[in-house]
Design a protein around this motif. Sequence first.
Motif, PDB file in Angstrom:
ATOM      1  N   LEU A  23      36.372  37.856  39.312  1.00 27.67           N
ATOM      2  CA  LEU A  23      36.654  36.886  38.250  1.00 27.67           C
ATOM      3  C   LEU A  23      37.723  37.355  37.270  1.00 27.67           C
ATOM      4  CD1 LEU A  23      33.058  35.660  37.321  1.00 27.67           C
ATOM      5  CD2 LEU A  23      34.738  34.523  38.782  1.00 27.67           C
ATOM      6  N   PHE A  24      37.661  38.632  36.876  1.00 27.90           N
ATOM      7  CA  PHE A  24      38.516  39.099  35.782  1.00 27.90           C
ATOM      8  C   PHE A  24      39.415  40.279  36.151  1.00 27.90           C
ATOM      9  CE2 PHE A  24      34.416  37.599  33.979  1.00 27.90           C
ATOM     10  CZ  PHE A  24      34.890  36.463  33.325  1.00 27.90           C
ATOM     11  N   GLY A  25      39.285  40.802  37.383  1.00 26.40           N
ATOM     12  CA  GLY A  25      40.037  41.996  37.764  1.00 26.40           C
ATOM     13  C   GLY A  25      41.535  41.830  37.970  1.00 26.40           C
ATOM     14  N   PRO A  26      42.020  40.654  38.453  1.00 22.92           N
ATOM     15  CA  PRO A  26      43.444  40.548  38.775  1.00 22.92           C
ATOM     16  C   PRO A  26      44.395  40.946  37.653  1.00 22.92           C
ATOM     17  CG  PRO A  26      42.273  38.678  39.696  1.00 22.92           C
ATOM     18  CD  PRO A  26      41.273  39.454  38.887  1.00 22.92           C
ATOM     19  N   LYS A  27      44.045  40.653  36.400  1.00 25.17           N
ATOM     20  CA  LYS A  27      44.944  40.967  35.280  1.00 25.17           C
ATOM     21  C   LYS A  27      45.234  42.464  35.213  1.00 25.17           C
ATOM     22  CE  LYS A  27      45.299  40.812  30.225  1.00 25.17           C
ATOM     23  NZ  LYS A  27      44.644  40.389  28.964  1.00 25.17           N
ATOM     24  N   LEU A  28      44.182  43.291  35.243  1.00 29.38           N
ATOM     25  CA  LEU A  28      44.385  44.733  35.144  1.00 29.38           C
ATOM     26  C   LEU A  28      44.908  45.333  36.443  1.00 29.38           C
ATOM     27  CD1 LEU A  28      41.591  46.351  32.945  1.00 29.38           C
ATOM     28  CD2 LEU A  28      44.030  46.312  32.576  1.00 29.38           C
TER      29      LEU A  28
END
Length: 491
Positions: free
Chosen positions: A369-374
């Motif tokens: 859900l939130f990993g792609p940014k980092l």
Amino acid sequence: MKRKPSAPQSIKTLDKDLGRIGTLELATQTVSRPLIAPGIALAFMVLVGIGASVFTGGQPMGLVVVAASVFGAYMALNIGANDVANNMGPAVGARALTLGGALIIAAVCETAGALLAGGDVVGTVSRGIIAPESVAEPQIFIWAMMAALISAALWINLATIIGAPVSTTHSVVGGVMGAGIASAGFAAVNWPVMGAIAASWVISPIMGGVIAAAFLAFINARIIYVPDKIAAARVWVPVLIGVMAGTFTVYMGIKGITRIYKPGLGLSMLAGIVAAVLIWWIMRPVIRHQSEGLENRNKSLKTLFSIPLVFSAALLSFAHGANDVANAVGPLAAIVHAVGEGGASDAAVEIPIWVMLIGAVGLSVGLILFGPKLIRMVGSEITKLNAMRAWCVALAAAITVIIASWLGLPVSSTHIAIGGIFGVGFFREWYAENVLRKERNNGTLPPEERIRRKLVRRSHFLTIIAAWVITVPAAALLSAGVFRLLNLITL
């Protein structure tokens, strides 16, 4: 000349209404899209709460365990969003893996590592950081662990939002320390342990950076900057892959499979040597076959490192799931144990399978859900990575963890991986500047030229270093505040 009959007024009105509806649908989609991931995360936390209530139904203080389970799920989501990027970011930045492929491999390997090799026992989190006798009263201990869990999760969430990869281990340590100080004063903290953890802020990234830079220097000297690159690759790439295989065998022996079997450092080293020689022997004909018909240029060399890089990223994710799942469920396991046993304990705390499942699934859900940014930031925004540079980072991370375990140093896998990326970037800057000086007969470069040739983004460097330095004190302050608030609520 005849005039074209105009469309009926009702059709014009219908067209306008349909246009407005289409615009409204587009606006709704645009507004709602950013809410999908938080909505799924919230649904996961609700499901965890419902599941925990099933396991704790009828128990005294069952609601406390349910609340702790929800916060444990929140912590696991944040660890997946922040920490896993360190393993997959270099492979994605080097284009050895697509972002989607990296998310799938990481989710599978993280879950497998947590469930198959995750620590089946974890020392009570307060042990070693704060004196157990200072939080011997059950309610104080439970609120201290709850405060540590909440504060660490909040801090990692904030770090993810600003794009700073921080140590989840240090976040939990800071949370426990802050709750311990709030409950029993500064004397309750084991300051020598905290000093060793603070020293790891400096030791682990420098060690990871130096090892990554050393491997890149070796590849430059032996493969990249030689007249016949392909012939050199046929000699050295199997050797390097053998070194990688041996290193990861040792790494998995001491960090990744301890739940299944604990071979010890000596046996792990022996297995690593055997694996290194075997893989070197197997890869010689493979690399010779892969290199046939390749042009004598650097782009050809990248293809030879891509598959080993994917395997190294997968193994790092497996080991991360096996080890760092305790960061998510360690405080939760301590709370479950305290509720069942009536307080803190010096003995090791077994993690129930349902608690481990929360951590394992939460890591994967948070990553997707939130990993792609980092992942993008770690892989491509700090410095430019190719397959060879990313391979150096992955290998340096594994070697540094092995050396740190041998020396007994408490290091952070996050700091090591990011330190490796910085090490590769700064080495490239130094190497390029050194070559340019020689071309100009040792003449100094103008300041403008030096700035233009910087290969590491200083803004990210400063943001990450600042986040590292304040992680423990920030988590400690948050934890102290949450502990005080919990005490006020339950008075």
